[in-house]
Design a protein around this motif. Structure first.
Motif, short mmCIF file in Angstrom:
data_model
loop_
_atom_site.label_atom_id
_atom_site.label_comp_id
_atom_site.label_asym_id
_atom_site.label_seq_id
_atom_site.Cartn_x
_atom_site.Cartn_y
_atom_site.Cartn_z
N VAL A 80 4.34 6.64 -1.90
CA VAL A 80 4.82 6.68 -0.51
C VAL A 80 6.53 7.18 -0.37
CG1 VAL A 80 5.18 6.86 2.21
CG2 VAL A 80 2.95 6.84 0.93
N ASP A 83 -4.86 -1.66 -5.90
CA ASP A 83 -4.26 -1.07 -6.38
C ASP A 83 -2.62 -0.85 -7.08
OD1 ASP A 83 -6.00 1.55 -6.75
OD2 ASP A 83 -5.02 2.69 -5.12
N LYS A 142 0.79 -0.96 0.09
CA LYS A 142 -0.10 0.39 -0.13
C LYS A 142 1.10 1.13 0.15
CE LYS A 142 -2.90 -1.81 3.54
NZ LYS A 142 -4.08 -1.42 4.34
N LEU A 143 1.97 1.52 0.15
CA LEU A 143 2.68 2.52 0.81
C LEU A 143 3.13 3.11 -0.96
CD1 LEU A 143 5.07 1.82 4.20
CD2 LEU A 143 2.90 3.41 3.95
N GLU A 153 -8.73 -1.85 1.90
CA GLU A 153 -8.30 -0.76 1.52
C GLU A 153 -7.53 -0.47 0.53
OE1 GLU A 153 -8.94 4.40 1.47
OE2 GLU A 153 -9.35 2.79 3.39
N GLY A 154 -7.31 -0.34 -0.52
CA GLY A 154 -5.77 -0.48 -1.06
C GLY A 154 -4.61 -0.63 -1.87
N ALA A 208 1.97 1.59 -3.65
CA ALA A 208 0.54 2.39 -4.57
C ALA A 208 -0.03 3.36 -4.48
CB ALA A 208 -0.50 0.88 -4.54
N ASN A 209 -0.11 3.81 -3.06
CA ASN A 209 0.40 5.13 -3.02
C ASN A 209 1.08 6.01 -3.07
OD1 ASN A 209 -2.47 4.57 -2.07
ND2 ASN A 209 -1.62 4.30 0.35
#
Length: 292
Positions: free
Chosen positions: A209, A255, A203-204, A251-252, A206-207
């Motif tokens: 970050v 992605d 998630k880090l 969530e996430g 994909a977002n």
């Protein structure tokens, strides 16, 4: 019950290791895959492992190669399961595929055969009924086999309790540490913990970050380990990580699953394909200056 003959379904990364350790431990072994090429690739993988073991543990390579020659590699289901005392299933982490496999082998396996699934994340109760023998069905989940020597034993509510000590003894005979799970849980114990780490890392990324290298560096330098989350994913196999991520409702997750799918479409399956997040056999995270 005395286990003598082991049938491994799936000649991939983990199935090959289970089969090899079983034959090295004195069992009669057959390994089945629907793809003949996978069986040939399995032999190559096994020979590489023997060479590694000969350097690390003193195993005589010729004895190891002879053990590989004793394994029956087959794409014939009936040959694979003939007189099998136990099945260790390591096919694709996909419910539909596993259902097809267990429906078939539930019909043709000998009455005595114990059914085990090596699934990383799915639950044994998802396949027990379709196998036709829910009382003989249990998860028996190996990790690396040769370097991470834990084996998870996870029954479903309908598993015959008498199977548990048999599977514990079998695990020990393969030089593994048996870990009995009290009730069904996605990811057992270790994989549930690891899954949270890999999911957070995904998630880090994909977002936006941090890059996968930065995330790995942060993990490695703080935990003082030689591999980060994305190196671990490469080792597990990007295809397996993708299947697990696709089943993640957090969530996430979608992605990150999309990133993994693009990698697979580009032929980046991880260590086994020579390229994943990193390039193998000399990934960047092993360079002495990676953490500088």
């Amino acid at each position: 019950m005395k286990i003598r003959k082991v049938c491994v379904l799936g000649a991939g990364t983990l199935g090959s290791r289970v089969a090899l350790q079983s034959t090295l431990s004195g069992y009669e072994v057959t390994i089945y895959d629907i793809h003949p090429k996978a069986l040939e690739d399995s032999k190559i993988v096994m020979r590489k492992i023997i060479l590694q073991l000969s350097k690390a543990s003193g195993l005589e390579s010729e004895a190891g190669f002879s053990a590989i020659e004793s394994i029956t590699f087959t794409d014939d289901p009936n040959v694979a399961v003939a007189d099998a005392d136990i099945i260790s299933e390591s096919v694709l982490e996909d419910v539909k595929v596993k259902n097809q496999v267990w429906e078939l082998f539930g019909e043709i396996a000998p009455e005595k055969t114990i059914f085990t699934t090596n699934t990383s994340f799915l639950l044994p109760s998802m396949f027990a009924k379709i196998s036709g023998r829910p009382d003989k069905f249990c998860s028996l989940h190996f990790h690396d086999v040769f370097y991470a020597k834990g084996v998870d034993i996870m029954p479903h509510p309908g598993t015959d309790p008498s199977l548990i000590p048999i599977l514990e003894d079998f695990g020990r005979s393969l030089e593994q540490v048996p870990i009995v799970i009290k009730k069904e849980n996605h990811g057992y114990l270790f994989n549930a913990i690891l899954g949270s780490i890999l999911s957070s890392a995904g998630k880090l990324l994909a977002n936006g970050v941090g890059s996968f290298e930065s995330i790995d560096k942060s993990y490695m330098v703080n935990f003082r380990v030689d591999m980060g989350p994305f190196g671990i994913m490469d080792t597990i196999g990007i295809d397996t990580v993708w299947h697990v991520t696709m089943n993640n409702k957090e969530e996430g997750a979608k992605d990150f699953a999309a990133i993994l799918k693009r990698m697979l479409d580009e032929g980046k399956a991880g260590v086994k394909s020579g390229k994943g997040f990193y390039t193998y056999p000399n990934p960047k995270f092993k360079n002495t200056d990676f953490l500088e």
